[in-house]
Scaffold this active site. Structure first.
Site, PDB file in Angstrom:
ATOM      1  N   ASN A   1      -0.766  19.962 -19.459  1.00  0.00           N
ATOM      2  CA  ASN A   1      -1.110  19.054 -20.553  1.00  0.00           C
ATOM      3  C   ASN A   1      -1.118  19.757 -21.902  1.00  0.00           C
ATOM      4  O   ASN A   1      -1.593  19.197 -22.892  1.00  0.00           O
ATOM      5  CB  ASN A   1      -2.482  18.412 -20.293  1.00  0.00           C
ATOM      6  CG  ASN A   1      -2.454  17.536 -19.061  1.00  0.00           C
ATOM      7  OD1 ASN A   1      -1.437  16.936 -18.750  1.00  0.00           O
ATOM      8  ND2 ASN A   1      -3.563  17.488 -18.341  1.00  0.00           N
TER       9      ASN A   1
ATOM     10  N   ARG B   1      -3.386  22.429 -12.819  1.00  0.00           N
ATOM     11  CA  ARG B   1      -2.380  21.466 -13.304  1.00  0.00           C
ATOM     12  C   ARG B   1      -2.656  21.008 -14.729  1.00  0.00           C
ATOM     13  O   ARG B   1      -1.750  20.551 -15.434  1.00  0.00           O
ATOM     14  CB  ARG B   1      -2.283  20.268 -12.347  1.00  0.00           C
ATOM     15  CG  ARG B   1      -1.169  19.325 -12.742  1.00  0.00           C
ATOM     16  CD  ARG B   1      -0.821  18.316 -11.683  1.00  0.00           C
ATOM     17  NE  ARG B   1       0.291  17.490 -12.125  1.00  0.00           N
ATOM     18  CZ  ARG B   1       0.943  16.628 -11.376  1.00  0.00           C
ATOM     19  NH1 ARG B   1       0.591  16.472 -10.108  1.00  0.00           N
ATOM     20  NH2 ARG B   1       1.937  15.916 -11.856  1.00  0.00           N
TER      21      ARG B   1
ATOM     22  N   GLU C   1      -4.750  17.528 -10.166  1.00  0.00           N
ATOM     23  CA  GLU C   1      -5.171  17.976 -11.501  1.00  0.00           C
ATOM     24  C   GLU C   1      -6.682  18.208 -11.619  1.00  0.00           C
ATOM     25  O   GLU C   1      -7.358  17.657 -12.478  1.00  0.00           O
ATOM     26  CB  GLU C   1      -4.712  16.945 -12.551  1.00  0.00           C
ATOM     27  CG  GLU C   1      -4.679  17.546 -13.944  1.00  0.00           C
ATOM     28  CD  GLU C   1      -4.059  16.614 -14.981  1.00  0.00           C
ATOM     29  OE1 GLU C   1      -2.886  16.267 -14.815  1.00  0.00           O
ATOM     30  OE2 GLU C   1      -4.765  16.253 -15.919  1.00  0.00           O
TER      31      GLU C   1
ATOM     32  N   ARG D   1       0.822  -1.231   0.000  1.00  0.00           N
ATOM     33  CA  ARG D   1       0.000   0.000   0.000  1.00  0.00           C
ATOM     34  C   ARG D   1       0.848   1.269   0.000  1.00  0.00           C
ATOM     35  O   ARG D   1       0.405   2.334   0.433  1.00  0.00           O
ATOM     36  CB  ARG D   1      -0.982   0.020   1.170  1.00  0.00           C
ATOM     37  CG  ARG D   1      -1.917  -1.172   1.160  1.00  0.00           C
ATOM     38  CD  ARG D   1      -3.171  -0.933   1.961  1.00  0.00           C
ATOM     39  NE  ARG D   1      -4.048  -2.079   1.819  1.00  0.00           N
ATOM     40  CZ  ARG D   1      -4.062  -3.122   2.639  1.00  0.00           C
ATOM     41  NH1 ARG D   1      -3.266  -3.151   3.680  1.00  0.00           N
ATOM     42  NH2 ARG D   1      -4.886  -4.113   2.423  1.00  0.00           N
TER      43      ARG D   1
ATOM     44  N   HIS E   1      -0.493  17.835 -25.002  1.00  0.00           N
ATOM     45  CA  HIS E   1      -0.398  16.413 -24.642  1.00  0.00           C
ATOM     46  C   HIS E   1      -1.562  15.555 -25.132  1.00  0.00           C
ATOM     47  O   HIS E   1      -1.405  14.340 -25.269  1.00  0.00           O
ATOM     48  CB  HIS E   1      -0.257  16.261 -23.122  1.00  0.00           C
ATOM     49  CG  HIS E   1       1.156  16.496 -22.654  1.00  0.00           C
ATOM     50  ND1 HIS E   1       1.810  17.690 -22.861  1.00  0.00           N
ATOM     51  CD2 HIS E   1       2.041  15.679 -22.014  1.00  0.00           C
ATOM     52  CE1 HIS E   1       3.034  17.596 -22.343  1.00  0.00           C
ATOM     53  NE2 HIS E   1       3.191  16.394 -21.831  1.00  0.00           N
TER      54      HIS E   1
ATOM     55  N   LYS F   1       6.898  24.221 -12.522  1.00  0.00           N
ATOM     56  CA  LYS F   1       6.056  23.032 -12.402  1.00  0.00           C
ATOM     57  C   LYS F   1       5.691  22.777 -10.940  1.00  0.00           C
ATOM     58  O   LYS F   1       4.539  22.454 -10.621  1.00  0.00           O
ATOM     59  CB  LYS F   1       6.748  21.799 -12.999  1.00  0.00           C
ATOM     60  CG  LYS F   1       5.919  20.554 -12.743  1.00  0.00           C
ATOM     61  CD  LYS F   1       6.114  19.427 -13.679  1.00  0.00           C
ATOM     62  CE  LYS F   1       5.071  18.344 -13.342  1.00  0.00           C
ATOM     63  NZ  LYS F   1       5.226  17.135 -14.093  1.00  0.00           N
TER      64      LYS F   1
ATOM     65  N   HIS G   1      -0.250  12.307 -26.948  1.00  0.00           N
ATOM     66  CA  HIS G   1      -0.459  10.912 -26.538  1.00  0.00           C
ATOM     67  C   HIS G   1      -1.070  10.101 -27.674  1.00  0.00           C
ATOM     68  O   HIS G   1      -0.725   8.927 -27.871  1.00  0.00           O
ATOM     69  CB  HIS G   1      -1.350  10.848 -25.295  1.00  0.00           C
ATOM     70  CG  HIS G   1      -0.630  11.301 -24.051  1.00  0.00           C
ATOM     71  ND1 HIS G   1      -1.265  11.511 -22.855  1.00  0.00           N
ATOM     72  CD2 HIS G   1       0.667  11.588 -23.818  1.00  0.00           C
ATOM     73  CE1 HIS G   1      -0.373  11.908 -21.936  1.00  0.00           C
ATOM     74  NE2 HIS G   1       0.797  11.958 -22.514  1.00  0.00           N
TER      75      HIS G   1
ATOM     76  N   GLU H   1       9.302  19.844 -23.362  1.00  0.00           N
ATOM     77  CA  GLU H   1       8.593  20.084 -22.093  1.00  0.00           C
ATOM     78  C   GLU H   1       9.017  21.419 -21.474  1.00  0.00           C
ATOM     79  O   GLU H   1       8.237  22.054 -20.760  1.00  0.00           O
ATOM     80  CB  GLU H   1       8.847  18.938 -21.103  1.00  0.00           C
ATOM     81  CG  GLU H   1       8.260  17.582 -21.517  1.00  0.00           C
ATOM     82  CD  GLU H   1       6.735  17.487 -21.344  1.00  0.00           C
ATOM     83  OE1 GLU H   1       6.073  18.484 -20.993  1.00  0.00           O
ATOM     84  OE2 GLU H   1       6.209  16.383 -21.588  1.00  0.00           O
TER      85      GLU H   1
ATOM     86  N   HIS I   1       8.241  10.970 -26.755  1.00  0.00           N
ATOM     87  CA  HIS I   1       7.199  11.777 -26.104  1.00  0.00           C
ATOM     88  C   HIS I   1       7.395  13.266 -26.382  1.00  0.00           C
ATOM     89  O   HIS I   1       6.456  13.967 -26.765  1.00  0.00           O
ATOM     90  CB  HIS I   1       7.199  11.507 -24.601  1.00  0.00           C
ATOM     91  CG  HIS I   1       6.213  12.329 -23.839  1.00  0.00           C
ATOM     92  ND1 HIS I   1       4.853  12.251 -24.041  1.00  0.00           N
ATOM     93  CD2 HIS I   1       6.391  13.304 -22.895  1.00  0.00           C
ATOM     94  CE1 HIS I   1       4.231  13.108 -23.250  1.00  0.00           C
ATOM     95  NE2 HIS I   1       5.144  13.773 -22.545  1.00  0.00           N
TER      96      HIS I   1
ATOM     97  N   LYS J   1       3.060  11.989 -10.541  1.00  0.00           N
ATOM     98  CA  LYS J   1       2.240  11.150 -11.418  1.00  0.00           C
ATOM     99  C   LYS J   1       3.002   9.868 -11.713  1.00  0.00           C
ATOM    100  O   LYS J   1       4.158   9.913 -12.125  1.00  0.00           O
ATOM    101  CB  LYS J   1       1.944  11.863 -12.740  1.00  0.00           C
ATOM    102  CG  LYS J   1       0.814  12.869 -12.664  1.00  0.00           C
ATOM    103  CD  LYS J   1       0.486  13.380 -14.059  1.00  0.00           C
ATOM    104  CE  LYS J   1      -0.613  14.421 -14.014  1.00  0.00           C
ATOM    105  NZ  LYS J   1      -0.877  14.996 -15.342  1.00  0.00           N
TER     106      LYS J   1
HETATM  107  N1  GLY Z   1       3.324  15.886 -17.085  1.00  0.00           N
HETATM  108  C1  GLY Z   1       2.243  16.679 -16.671  1.00  0.00           C
HETATM  109  C2  GLY Z   1       2.013  16.670 -15.199  1.00  0.00           C
HETATM  110  O1  GLY Z   1       2.851  16.224 -14.443  1.00  0.00           O
HETATM  111  O2  GLY Z   1       0.980  17.110 -14.748  1.00  0.00           O
END
Ligand code: GLY
Length: 334
Positions: A232, A228, A224, A108, A235, A214, A239, A172, A251, A130
């Protein structure tokens, strides 16, 4: 060395900064064969008083799979890792994402440290908690929010990074400047040459600014729910491009193309032609692709995580340094 409180360190030859974050006796370094031996050797020395396991996972985006997670679970169980163990991700975004996911579900959740070795992982993937693996229908569809207790960004790892991978990471950096900081964008425009030759002072300054921006966004909106989503930018399409290319496209390359697609939409909502031209010129100056591929990426948009009941949240630019969320009706996607 730069330090972003409380847990992100950026500098050269700084791996030992992780030591205060390793409390227990058992350490598992998750990495890949392609990671420079020197870094691994440094970790072996650092953890000489611990029980150290080194687990290699396959290379490439396809390693972000249930099979890799199962393999890691088998390794953790076989080594009898207890709740005080520490999982260290030494590698690029793939290692960080999958090792972070494994750390978040084993017993956990156990202590997790990020040591990103690619530019892309240093400026984006390792920061913000993430974790993810992919599903056949889409990238990063399975994962958790799970914060590392520390992120050690040692830019010495960039010395051996292939130029294509380094450039992909710059996408990025451009992204965060576009959505958040026009001054940083202008700074990037002025430093293209030194960034491309990886002049260490410039690279460190660039990573520091990108990570600081960031970290501010993640602090305000970890899960998010709002702000946040700005991260994206580019993105949604990226993706889809990556999935359609069977991850042949890196990417960062896909993000560059995705941003160009989002710029067209942003222009329809009032972004100036001049801003669009500056962004495309910077991407091209770094050698990033700006033409969308014809690989059928559109059909992969349906599985994007940014879908909500009411539509798809797209990130557009209101101006340089000013990202905004735009809810796109689902029908317009078909
Ligand atoms: N890569 C986008 C984020 O971490 O929210």
């Amino acid at each position: 060395m730069y330090k972003i409180e409380p847990l992100i360190y950026i500098g050269q030859n700084i791996l030992e900064q992780c030591l205060p974050y390793v409390q227990g006796r058992q350490v598992c370094v998750v990495t890949q064969k392609e990671i420079p031996d020197l870094m691994l050797q440094k970790l072996k020395n650092l953890f000489s008083s611990k029980t150290l396991n080194i687990v290699y996972i396959p290379e490439g985006e396809t390693a972000k799979s249930w099979a890799t997670v199962e393999y890691l679970m088998d390794q953790f169980v076989a080594a009898k890792f207890n709740r005080e163990c520490t999982v260290v991700a030494l590698g690029g975004g793939v290692v960080g994402d999958v090792a972070g996911f494994a750390a978040s579900i084993y017993l956990r959740g156990v202590n997790f440290i990020q040591m990103p070795t690619t530019l892309l992982a240093q400026v984006d993937a390792s920061v913000g908690g993430k974790t993810a693996i992919n599903h056949a229908q889409g990238k990063n569809l399975i994962g958790t929010f799970y914060q590392a207790t520390s992120v050690i960004i040692d830019i010495d790892s960039l010395q051996t990074l292939a130029q294509r991978d380094y450039i992909a990471g710059l996408a990025e950096v451009v992204k965060i400047a576009c959505v958040r900081d026009a001054d940083f964008f202008a700074w990037l425009e002025q430093h293209v040459e030194t960034i491309l030759v990886r002049e260490s002072g410039t690279v460190m300054q660039m990573i520091h600014q990108a990570v600081k921006l960031k970290a501010q966004i993640v602090k305000a909106d970890e899960k998010e729910q709002g702000e946040r989503m700005l991260l994206n930018f580019g993105h949604t399409v990226a993706h889809a491009i990556e999935t359609a290319s069977a991850y042949d496209c890196l990417h960062g390359e896909a993000v560059a193309m995705g941003m160009v697609q989002a710029l067209a939409l942003s222009q329809e909502h009032g972004l100036s032609v001049q801003a669009v031209q500056r962004i495309i010129a910077l991407l091209q100056g770094f050698g990033l692709p700006t033409q969308l591929p014809e690989n059928g990426w559109q059909k992969h948009m349906a599985h994007d995580k940014k879908h909500r009941d009411s539509g798809l949240n797209r990130v557009l630019l209101a101006g340089l340094g000013q990202g905004m969320i735009h809810l796109e009706a689902l029908a317009s996607e078909e």
